[in-house]
Design an enzyme around this catalytic site. Sequence first.
Site, PDB file in Angstrom:
ATOM      1  N   GLY A  74       0.686  -1.065   0.008  1.00 42.89           N
ATOM      2  CA  GLY A  74       0.079  -0.017   0.132  1.00 42.89           C
ATOM      3  C   GLY A  74       0.921   1.381   0.019  1.00 42.89           C
ATOM      4  O   GLY A  74       0.580   2.071   0.780  1.00 42.89           O
ATOM      5  N   ARG A  93       0.443   5.739  -1.785  1.00 43.23           N
ATOM      6  CA  ARG A  93       0.029   7.118  -1.375  1.00 43.23           C
ATOM      7  C   ARG A  93      -0.086   7.095   0.187  1.00 43.23           C
ATOM      8  O   ARG A  93       0.289   6.152   0.771  1.00 43.23           O
ATOM      9  CB  ARG A  93      -1.313   7.609  -1.964  1.00 43.23           C
ATOM     10  CG  ARG A  93      -2.445   6.622  -1.505  1.00 43.23           C
ATOM     11  CD  ARG A  93      -3.790   7.176  -1.710  1.00 43.23           C
ATOM     12  NE  ARG A  93      -5.044   6.428  -1.215  1.00 43.23           N
ATOM     13  CZ  ARG A  93      -5.574   5.302  -1.837  1.00 43.23           C
ATOM     14  NH1 ARG A  93      -5.204   5.314  -3.142  1.00 43.23           N
ATOM     15  NH2 ARG A  93      -6.413   4.547  -1.469  1.00 43.23           N
ATOM     16  N   ASN A 129       1.283  -2.413   5.260  1.00 39.10           N
ATOM     17  CA  ASN A 129       0.578  -0.882   5.705  1.00 39.10           C
ATOM     18  C   ASN A 129      -0.730  -1.031   5.202  1.00 39.10           C
ATOM     19  O   ASN A 129      -1.910  -0.359   5.732  1.00 39.10           O
ATOM     20  CB  ASN A 129       1.542   0.025   5.203  1.00 39.10           C
ATOM     21  CG  ASN A 129       0.718   1.154   4.920  1.00 39.10           C
ATOM     22  OD1 ASN A 129       0.355   2.223   5.883  1.00 39.10           O
ATOM     23  ND2 ASN A 129       0.315   1.736   3.548  1.00 39.10           N
ATOM     24  N   SER A 140      -3.398   0.828  14.409  1.00 37.29           N
ATOM     25  CA  SER A 140      -4.087   1.845  14.815  1.00 37.29           C
ATOM     26  C   SER A 140      -3.930   2.127  16.338  1.00 37.29           C
ATOM     27  O   SER A 140      -4.247   1.058  16.965  1.00 37.29           O
ATOM     28  CB  SER A 140      -5.532   1.994  14.280  1.00 37.29           C
ATOM     29  OG  SER A 140      -6.379   3.261  14.985  1.00 37.29           O
ATOM     30  N   TYR A 193     -13.527  -1.962  12.305  1.00 39.29           N
ATOM     31  CA  TYR A 193     -11.934  -1.578  12.307  1.00 39.29           C
ATOM     32  C   TYR A 193     -11.199  -1.764  13.467  1.00 39.29           C
ATOM     33  O   TYR A 193     -10.141  -2.217  13.474  1.00 39.29           O
ATOM     34  CB  TYR A 193     -11.921  -0.013  12.054  1.00 39.29           C
ATOM     35  CG  TYR A 193     -10.636   0.785  11.906  1.00 39.29           C
ATOM     36  CD1 TYR A 193     -10.174   0.577  10.626  1.00 39.29           C
ATOM     37  CD2 TYR A 193      -9.950   1.355  12.917  1.00 39.29           C
ATOM     38  CE1 TYR A 193      -8.753   1.199  10.539  1.00 39.29           C
ATOM     39  CE2 TYR A 193      -8.801   2.157  12.626  1.00 39.29           C
ATOM     40  CZ  TYR A 193      -8.273   2.085  11.428  1.00 39.29           C
ATOM     41  OH  TYR A 193      -7.248   2.831  11.148  1.00 39.29           O
ATOM     42  N   LYS A 208      -8.092  -4.491  13.765  1.00 34.93           N
ATOM     43  CA  LYS A 208      -6.526  -3.601  14.315  1.00 34.93           C
ATOM     44  C   LYS A 208      -6.237  -4.310  15.522  1.00 34.93           C
ATOM     45  O   LYS A 208      -4.893  -4.651  15.875  1.00 34.93           O
ATOM     46  CB  LYS A 208      -6.774  -2.220  14.372  1.00 34.93           C
ATOM     47  CG  LYS A 208      -6.972  -1.614  13.203  1.00 34.93           C
ATOM     48  CD  LYS A 208      -5.855  -1.642  12.110  1.00 34.93           C
ATOM     49  CE  LYS A 208      -5.938  -0.582  10.865  1.00 34.93           C
ATOM     50  NZ  LYS A 208      -4.945  -0.915   9.849  1.00 34.93           N
ATOM     51  N   ILE A 215      -3.773  10.880  11.235  1.00 31.71           N
ATOM     52  CA  ILE A 215      -2.781  11.371  10.330  1.00 31.71           C
ATOM     53  C   ILE A 215      -3.283  12.051   8.936  1.00 31.71           C
ATOM     54  O   ILE A 215      -3.914  11.497   8.229  1.00 31.71           O
ATOM     55  CB  ILE A 215      -1.664  10.253   9.946  1.00 31.71           C
ATOM     56  CG1 ILE A 215      -1.365   9.397  11.072  1.00 31.71           C
ATOM     57  CG2 ILE A 215      -0.585  10.709   8.974  1.00 31.71           C
ATOM     58  CD1 ILE A 215      -0.413  10.019  11.735  1.00 31.71           C
TER      59      ILE A 215
HETATM   60  N1  LIG Z   1      -4.639   8.006   8.008  1.00 29.97           N
HETATM   61  C1  LIG Z   1      -4.858   7.869   9.318  1.00 29.97           C
HETATM   62  O1  LIG Z   1      -5.088   8.638   9.917  1.00 29.97           O
HETATM   63  C2  LIG Z   1      -4.510   6.403   9.949  1.00 29.97           C
HETATM   64  C3  LIG Z   1      -4.615   6.408  11.066  1.00 29.97           C
HETATM   65  C4  LIG Z   1      -4.417   4.978  11.829  1.00 29.97           C
HETATM   66  C5  LIG Z   1      -4.135   3.997  10.943  1.00 29.97           C
HETATM   67  N2  LIG Z   1      -3.995   4.196   9.699  1.00 29.97           N
HETATM   68  C6  LIG Z   1      -3.886   2.707   8.971  1.00 29.97           C
HETATM   69  O2  LIG Z   1      -2.516   3.211   8.335  1.00 29.97           O
HETATM   70  C7  LIG Z   1      -2.628   2.631   6.765  1.00 29.97           C
HETATM   71  C8  LIG Z   1      -2.506   3.290   6.052  1.00 29.97           C
HETATM   72  O3  LIG Z   1      -3.483   4.435   5.727  1.00 29.97           O
HETATM   73  P1  LIG Z   1      -3.568   5.467   5.008  1.00 29.97           P
HETATM   74  O4  LIG Z   1      -4.565   6.641   5.564  1.00 29.97           O
HETATM   75  O5  LIG Z   1      -2.107   6.042   4.445  1.00 29.97           O
HETATM   76  O6  LIG Z   1      -4.602   4.833   3.635  1.00 29.97           O
HETATM   77  P2  LIG Z   1      -4.824   5.326   2.244  1.00 29.97           P
HETATM   78  O7  LIG Z   1      -4.534   6.786   1.893  1.00 29.97           O
HETATM   79  O8  LIG Z   1      -6.243   4.772   1.853  1.00 29.97           O
HETATM   80  O9  LIG Z   1      -3.793   4.362   1.303  1.00 29.97           O
HETATM   81  C9  LIG Z   1      -3.750   3.110   1.327  1.00 29.97           C
HETATM   82  C10 LIG Z   1      -2.711   2.666   0.365  1.00 29.97           C
HETATM   83  O10 LIG Z   1      -3.104   1.077   0.561  1.00 29.97           O
HETATM   84  C11 LIG Z   1      -3.308   0.745  -1.123  1.00 29.97           C
HETATM   85  N3  LIG Z   1      -4.263  -0.404  -0.688  1.00 29.97           N
HETATM   86  C12 LIG Z   1      -5.620  -0.448  -0.144  1.00 29.97           C
HETATM   87  N4  LIG Z   1      -6.112  -1.490  -0.463  1.00 29.97           N
HETATM   88  C13 LIG Z   1      -5.268  -2.175  -0.952  1.00 29.97           C
HETATM   89  C14 LIG Z   1      -5.106  -3.474  -1.446  1.00 29.97           C
HETATM   90  N5  LIG Z   1      -6.510  -4.367  -1.154  1.00 29.97           N
HETATM   91  N6  LIG Z   1      -4.236  -4.117  -2.067  1.00 29.97           N
HETATM   92  C15 LIG Z   1      -3.227  -3.511  -2.319  1.00 29.97           C
HETATM   93  N7  LIG Z   1      -2.889  -2.187  -1.868  1.00 29.97           N
HETATM   94  C16 LIG Z   1      -4.234  -1.651  -1.186  1.00 29.97           C
HETATM   95  C17 LIG Z   1      -3.692   1.969  -1.653  1.00 29.97           C
HETATM   96  O11 LIG Z   1      -3.787   2.002  -3.064  1.00 29.97           O
HETATM   97  P3  LIG Z   1      -4.802   1.571  -4.104  1.00 29.97           P
HETATM   98  O12 LIG Z   1      -6.026   2.006  -3.615  1.00 29.97           O
HETATM   99  O13 LIG Z   1      -4.404   1.828  -5.470  1.00 29.97           O
HETATM  100  O14 LIG Z   1      -4.896  -0.099  -3.938  1.00 29.97           O
HETATM  101  C18 LIG Z   1      -2.815   3.099  -0.966  1.00 29.97           C
HETATM  102  O15 LIG Z   1      -1.698   3.119  -1.502  1.00 29.97           O
HETATM  103  C19 LIG Z   1      -3.844   1.518   6.931  1.00 29.97           C
HETATM  104  O16 LIG Z   1      -3.664   0.379   7.579  1.00 29.97           O
HETATM  105  C20 LIG Z   1      -4.911   2.531   8.225  1.00 29.97           C
HETATM  106  O17 LIG Z   1      -5.776   1.648   8.578  1.00 29.97           O
HETATM  107  C21 LIG Z   1      -4.278   5.372   9.215  1.00 29.97           C
END
Ligand SMILES: NC(=O)c1ccc[n+]([C@@H]2O[C@H](COP(=O)([O-])OP(=O)(O)OC[C@H]3O[C@@H](n4cnc5c(N)ncnc54)[C@H](OP(=O)(O)O)[C@@H]3O)[C@@H](O)[C@H]2O)c1
Length: 258
Positions: free
Chosen positions: A14, A17, A91, A143, A157, A161, A190
């Site tokens: 992932g 982005r 990730n 998370s 969720y 997690k 984030i």
């Molecule tokens: N952002 C926050 O505030 C936050 C807080 C706590 C935890 N997290 C955790 O941190 C991680 C990343 O979060 P994020 O906010 O950066 O997410 P995001 O912006 O949705 O990015 C997710 C990344 O994973 C890829 N992805 C999603 N589903 C996939 C699949 N089935 N197979 C392969 N690639 C996949 C997406 O690309 P494609 O869609 O093109 O596949 C993208 O590159 C996640 O596990 C999330 O739960 C985030």
Amino acid sequence: MNLGLQGKVAIVTGASRGIGNAIAHGLADEGCKLTICARGEEALASAAAALREKGAEVVEVCLDITDADAGEVLTQKTLDAYGSIDVFVGNAGGNRRGQFADTSDQDWQDIIELNLKSHLNTSRAVLPTMKQQGSGSIIFITSIFGREAGGPGLSIYNSTKSALISASKIMAVELAADGIRVNSVAPGSIRFPGGSWDKRCISDPEGMKAFIGDNIPLGRFGKAEEVADAVTYLSSDRASWISGTCIPVDGVQSKSLI
Ligand SMILES: NC(=O)c1ccc[n+]([C@@H]2O[C@H](COP(=O)([O-])OP(=O)(O)OC[C@H]3O[C@@H](n4cnc5c(N)ncnc54)[C@H](OP(=O)(O)O)[C@@H]3O)[C@@H](O)[C@H]2O)c1
């Protein structure tokens, strides 16, 4: 601090982005060779190009990590290119909000596949290589809402997690004798361009200001690079005595004592 990551090989799922992309850059900045994956081909290609621009070697693999053979594919392509695997970062993840009574079996199944099973399947695939090397670092992005209750609408969720944090502890116990460390990093909220918090800040700036005031003592959203820094450290041998733990990166957002 010299992290000693120059020339090491890392897989980041992932990474097109957001947090995964920042992790790929963090590792590239330390000299790692990378395999990155995501489903969207165009975004993945431009993420790979940006990493190559800063001198990193990158293998990009367009796949869905919930596919049964995703771990095998990522492992094989990485070994074909580099011959070893030192770091695996799980990730990719997502959320499906909804009051528990309104959730369906399919909702649960989809997010269990994405947030839990895909991480277990893909990380299991790198184990024979890491065991043979006698070393490796596995890190899952979980998370703060895997460490404590996130509130209404987050039953799926929160459960996935928590389960991943739990599995990583047992993996750490079992794999210690092979020189493999297993940890997780638990981000708070984030914000990065185009991410879910960014969209909410644009659509509801006053609401988000109040959210920060009520929930984040350090007074702002976290940055993807701040999560990446913790992951980069855990990837390295400088974290050689850290395994089986979950590190929050959250500006004091979480309330858990453990
Ligand atoms: N952002 C926050 O505030 C936050 C807080 C706590 C935890 N997290 C955790 O941190 C991680 C990343 O979060 P994020 O906010 O950066 O997410 P995001 O912006 O949705 O990015 C997710 C990344 O994973 C890829 N992805 C999603 N589903 C996939 C699949 N089935 N197979 C392969 N690639 C996949 C997406 O690309 P494609 O869609 O093109 O596949 C993208 O590159 C996640 O596990 C999330 O739960 C985030």
